[in-house]
Design a protein around this motif. Structure first.
Motif, PDB file in Angstrom:
ATOM      1  N   ASN A 116      -4.235  -0.645  -0.649  1.00 13.95           N
ATOM      2  CA  ASN A 116      -4.256  -1.980  -0.919  1.00 13.95           C
ATOM      3  C   ASN A 116      -2.754  -3.195  -0.540  1.00 13.95           C
ATOM      4  OD1 ASN A 116      -6.753  -1.795  -1.624  1.00 13.95           O
ATOM      5  ND2 ASN A 116      -6.774  -2.745  -3.786  1.00 13.95           N
ATOM      6  N   GLU A 117      -2.098  -2.790  -0.443  1.00 20.29           N
ATOM      7  CA  GLU A 117      -0.664  -3.507  -1.032  1.00 20.29           C
ATOM      8  C   GLU A 117      -0.576  -3.999   1.153  1.00 20.29           C
ATOM      9  OE1 GLU A 117       1.254  -5.847  -2.373  1.00 20.29           O
ATOM     10  OE2 GLU A 117       1.157  -4.336  -4.412  1.00 20.29           O
ATOM     11  N   TYR A 118      -0.755  -2.325   1.797  1.00 15.25           N
ATOM     12  CA  TYR A 118      -1.193  -2.545   2.861  1.00 15.25           C
ATOM     13  C   TYR A 118      -2.373  -3.795   3.617  1.00 15.25           C
ATOM     14  CZ  TYR A 118       3.228   0.794   3.003  1.00 15.25           C
ATOM     15  OH  TYR A 118       4.218   0.898   1.909  1.00 15.25           O
TER      16      TYR A 118
ATOM     17  N   GLN B  76       4.917  -6.472   2.399  1.00 19.98           N
ATOM     18  CA  GLN B  76       6.389  -6.938   2.727  1.00 19.98           C
ATOM     19  C   GLN B  76       6.619  -8.639   1.293  1.00 19.98           C
ATOM     20  OE1 GLN B  76       6.022  -9.009   6.572  1.00 19.98           O
ATOM     21  NE2 GLN B  76       6.682  -7.093   7.403  1.00 19.98           N
ATOM     22  N   THR B  77       5.642  -9.507   0.742  1.00 12.02           N
ATOM     23  CA  THR B  77       5.922 -10.214  -0.026  1.00 12.02           C
ATOM     24  C   THR B  77       6.559  -9.679  -1.123  1.00 12.02           C
ATOM     25  OG1 THR B  77       4.406 -11.312   1.178  1.00 12.02           O
ATOM     26  CG2 THR B  77       4.913 -12.224  -1.685  1.00 12.02           C
ATOM     27  N   SER B  78       5.240  -8.448  -1.586  1.00 13.03           N
ATOM     28  CA  SER B  78       5.601  -7.482  -2.826  1.00 13.03           C
ATOM     29  C   SER B  78       7.021  -6.955  -3.034  1.00 13.03           C
ATOM     30  CB  SER B  78       4.910  -6.562  -3.321  1.00 13.03           C
ATOM     31  OG  SER B  78       3.890  -7.113  -3.553  1.00 13.03           O
ATOM     32  N   LEU B  79       7.738  -6.511  -1.935  1.00 10.46           N
ATOM     33  CA  LEU B  79       9.139  -5.624  -1.948  1.00 10.46           C
ATOM     34  C   LEU B  79       9.753  -6.656  -1.221  1.00 10.46           C
ATOM     35  CD1 LEU B  79       8.384  -3.326   1.115  1.00 10.46           C
ATOM     36  CD2 LEU B  79       8.463  -2.860  -1.482  1.00 10.46           C
TER      37      LEU B  79
ATOM     38  N   ARG C 120      12.817  -2.074  -3.098  1.00 10.24           N
ATOM     39  CA  ARG C 120      11.734  -0.728  -2.702  1.00 10.24           C
ATOM     40  C   ARG C 120      11.372   0.423  -3.358  1.00 10.24           C
ATOM     41  NH1 ARG C 120      10.312  -0.426   3.923  1.00 10.24           N
ATOM     42  NH2 ARG C 120      11.438  -2.425   4.214  1.00 10.24           N
ATOM     43  N   MET C 121      12.702   1.174  -4.606  1.00 10.96           N
ATOM     44  CA  MET C 121      12.249   2.324  -5.539  1.00 10.96           C
ATOM     45  C   MET C 121      11.426   1.514  -6.464  1.00 10.96           C
ATOM     46  SD  MET C 121      12.584   4.762  -3.376  1.00 10.96           S
ATOM     47  CE  MET C 121      12.172   3.830  -2.717  1.00 10.96           C
ATOM     48  N   ALA C 122      12.486   0.539  -6.544  1.00  9.15           N
ATOM     49  CA  ALA C 122      12.064  -0.143  -8.697  1.00  9.15           C
ATOM     50  C   ALA C 122      10.834  -0.145  -8.104  1.00  9.15           C
ATOM     51  CB  ALA C 122      13.122  -1.724  -8.638  1.00  9.15           C
ATOM     52  N   PHE C 123      10.470  -1.245  -7.249  1.00  7.76           N
ATOM     53  CA  PHE C 123       8.907  -1.366  -6.306  1.00  7.76           C
ATOM     54  C   PHE C 123       7.697  -0.593  -6.761  1.00  7.76           C
ATOM     55  CE2 PHE C 123       5.769  -1.446  -3.240  1.00  7.76           C
ATOM     56  CZ  PHE C 123       4.885  -2.856  -3.801  1.00  7.76           C
ATOM     57  N   TYR C 124       7.961   0.268  -6.132  1.00  4.40           N
ATOM     58  CA  TYR C 124       7.618   1.746  -6.215  1.00  4.40           C
ATOM     59  C   TYR C 124       7.933   2.786  -7.581  1.00  4.40           C
ATOM     60  CZ  TYR C 124       6.248   6.928  -4.578  1.00  4.40           C
ATOM     61  OH  TYR C 124       5.308   7.916  -4.398  1.00  4.40           O
ATOM     62  N   ALA C 125       8.174   2.343  -8.415  1.00  5.37           N
ATOM     63  CA  ALA C 125       8.256   2.938  -9.357  1.00  5.37           C
ATOM     64  C   ALA C 125       7.563   2.110 -10.556  1.00  5.37           C
ATOM     65  CB  ALA C 125       9.576   2.849  -9.895  1.00  5.37           C
ATOM     66  N   SER C 126       7.297   1.049 -10.224  1.00  6.45           N
ATOM     67  CA  SER C 126       6.626   0.585 -11.331  1.00  6.45           C
ATOM     68  C   SER C 126       5.197   0.209 -10.797  1.00  6.45           C
ATOM     69  CB  SER C 126       7.061  -1.346 -10.883  1.00  6.45           C
ATOM     70  OG  SER C 126       6.959  -1.886  -9.701  1.00  6.45           O
ATOM     71  N   LYS C 127       5.175   0.579  -9.879  1.00 11.78           N
ATOM     72  CA  LYS C 127       3.038   0.881  -9.300  1.00 11.78           C
ATOM     73  C   LYS C 127       2.967   2.333  -9.873  1.00 11.78           C
ATOM     74  CE  LYS C 127       1.918  -1.838  -5.375  1.00 11.78           C
ATOM     75  NZ  LYS C 127       0.606  -1.825  -6.119  1.00 11.78           N
ATOM     76  N   LEU C 128       3.982   3.263 -10.228  1.00 14.27           N
ATOM     77  CA  LEU C 128       3.931   4.590  -9.713  1.00 14.27           C
ATOM     78  C   LEU C 128       3.228   4.528 -12.017  1.00 14.27           C
ATOM     79  CD1 LEU C 128       6.361   6.826  -8.541  1.00 14.27           C
ATOM     80  CD2 LEU C 128       3.636   6.625  -7.829  1.00 14.27           C
ATOM     81  N   VAL C 129       4.297   3.899 -12.582  1.00 14.79           N
ATOM     82  CA  VAL C 129       4.331   3.481 -14.194  1.00 14.79           C
ATOM     83  C   VAL C 129       2.564   2.546 -14.956  1.00 14.79           C
ATOM     84  CG1 VAL C 129       5.073   2.709 -16.445  1.00 14.79           C
ATOM     85  CG2 VAL C 129       6.028   4.483 -14.504  1.00 14.79           C
ATOM     86  N   VAL C 130       2.844   1.442 -13.884  1.00 23.96           N
ATOM     87  CA  VAL C 130       1.590   1.043 -14.784  1.00 23.96           C
ATOM     88  C   VAL C 130       0.135   2.073 -13.962  1.00 23.96           C
ATOM     89  CG1 VAL C 130       0.553  -0.471 -13.849  1.00 23.96           C
ATOM     90  CG2 VAL C 130       2.572  -1.069 -14.183  1.00 23.96           C
TER      91      VAL C 130
ATOM     92  N   LYS D 136      11.479   3.971   1.913  1.00 21.91           N
ATOM     93  CA  LYS D 136      12.588   3.828   2.390  1.00 21.91           C
ATOM     94  C   LYS D 136      13.021   3.621   3.522  1.00 21.91           C
ATOM     95  CE  LYS D 136      17.330   4.714   0.098  1.00 21.91           C
ATOM     96  NZ  LYS D 136      17.687   5.506  -0.111  1.00 21.91           N
ATOM     97  N   LYS D 137      12.602   4.370   3.924  1.00 20.66           N
ATOM     98  CA  LYS D 137      13.135   4.306   5.511  1.00 20.66           C
ATOM     99  C   LYS D 137      11.981   3.889   6.543  1.00 20.66           C
ATOM    100  CE  LYS D 137      16.156   7.462   4.621  1.00 20.66           C
ATOM    101  NZ  LYS D 137      17.632   6.494   4.979  1.00 20.66           N
ATOM    102  N   ARG D 138      10.755   3.233   6.160  1.00 21.10           N
ATOM    103  CA  ARG D 138       9.889   2.874   6.913  1.00 21.10           C
ATOM    104  C   ARG D 138       9.960   1.450   7.459  1.00 21.10           C
ATOM    105  NH1 ARG D 138       4.478   6.197   7.290  1.00 21.10           N
ATOM    106  NH2 ARG D 138       3.896   4.666   8.373  1.00 21.10           N
ATOM    107  N   ASP D 139       9.865   0.711   8.239  1.00 19.36           N
ATOM    108  CA  ASP D 139       9.464  -1.055   7.988  1.00 19.36           C
ATOM    109  C   ASP D 139       8.243  -1.383   7.472  1.00 19.36           C
ATOM    110  OD1 ASP D 139      11.944  -1.673   9.835  1.00 19.36           O
ATOM    111  OD2 ASP D 139      10.448  -1.394  11.156  1.00 19.36           O
ATOM    112  N   ALA D 140       8.018  -1.992   6.593  1.00 18.86           N
ATOM    113  CA  ALA D 140       7.086  -2.682   5.641  1.00 18.86           C
ATOM    114  C   ALA D 140       6.012  -2.511   6.850  1.00 18.86           C
ATOM    115  CB  ALA D 140       7.444  -3.717   4.741  1.00 18.86           C
TER     116      ALA D 140
END
Length: 276
Positions: A95-97, A103-106, A112-122, A272-276
């Motif tokens: 949905n982010e994409y 980009q705004t979320s990041l 980026r990893m904190a953003f990713y981890a928060s989504k997985l936890v939720v 982490k490696k690819r552009d948003a």
């Protein structure tokens, strides 16, 4: 007069990221539609299965009669719930994409990893809560349905609830795998197609009479999941639920956890490696 604001007040801590992602996730109409449809349909299927057992109970073998009073009555159609978990795991990332908010979320996150981890936890907490409530309601519904037959679910047996808990873990890991694929592919259609392929289409290879496929069969994701949710109550024959060459239930959980970690790691590397 100028006012100096404390920068700590607006620091994007992980707790605030969790709160933000939870609000974002629960504000989607699709989240609640999937939740309601998944719960209602699973309860309906559980009721129909229990009703059918009442109709055919006198024709059952001894092993089938044992399953009637086991956790398998609750978890036997977990694959249906898994499809909705795949949908949840997909939309939490893609949905982010699709809405072009990634980009705004990041930028609003610490990393980026904190953003990713928060989504997985939720995702894990929300979907886990949905599954737990659905499984408990399903247990009560089945108990009420088969109670007239003089059969009852062993709700006083710890092994019964352990089986339910393992089913919950399997469904959470299935959703997390989907989220990892979503971060990797960044496409709703692509993610759902790939995950449904792993769940529904890959087992078709089992009909091919090749030795190496026979060796891989127990490690197909859906077969691993099925092996992990077998009844753990004493006296229930697991071979009546899964094939003889299937993995042990605890080993299957470990293998599934490894799969989940690999999928999540692939998504993290891509993010982490690819552009948003």
């Amino acid at each position: 007069m100028s006012v100096i604001m404390d920068p700590q007040t607006y620091r994007p801590t992980f707790g605030r990221l969790l709160k933000s992602e939870f609000r974002k996730f629960t504000s989607l109409r699709s989240t609640w539609i999937i939740t309601i449809v998944a719960a209602v349909l699973y309860l309906l299927i559980a009721f129909m299965v229990a009703q059918s057992m009442k109709s055919y109970s006198e024709y059952m073998s001894f092993e089938e009669a044992e399953l009637l009073g086991s956790s398998y009555m609750v978890t036997g159609v977990f694959q249906f719930m898994l499809l909705f978990g795949i949908s949840f795991g997909t939309i939490v990332m893609t949905n982010e994409y699709s809405h072009n908010t990634i980009q705004t979320s990041l930028l609003a996150s610490r990393s980026r990893m904190a953003f990713y981890a928060s989504k997985l936890v939720v995702l894990a907490l929300f979907w886990g809560a949905v599954v737990i409530v659905t499984m408990v309601l399903s247990t009560l519904l089945i108990q009420a349905t088969i109670g007239s037959m003089g059969v009852s679910l062993p709700m006083g047996d710890l092994a019964f609830w352990l089986s339910i808990f393992c089913c919950v873990l399997v469904l959470i890991m299935g959703a997390l795998m989907s989220a990892g694929v979503g971060a990797l592919l960044r496409s709703t259609v692509g993610t759902i197609t790939l995950m449904f392929g792993l769940v529904l289409i890959l087992p078709v290879l089992e009909i091919i009479p090749l030795d190496f496929i026979d060796g891989l069969r127990p490690y197909f994701p859906i077969n691993v999941m099925t092996a992990a949710v077998v009844p753990r109550e004493e006296g229930i024959l697991s071979t009546f639920v899964v094939s003889e060459n299937s993995l042990d239930a605890n080993v299957a959980l470990l293998v599934l956890a490894i799969y989940t970690a690999l999928f999540i790691a692939a998504g993290a590397l891509s993010l982490k490696k690819r552009d948003a």
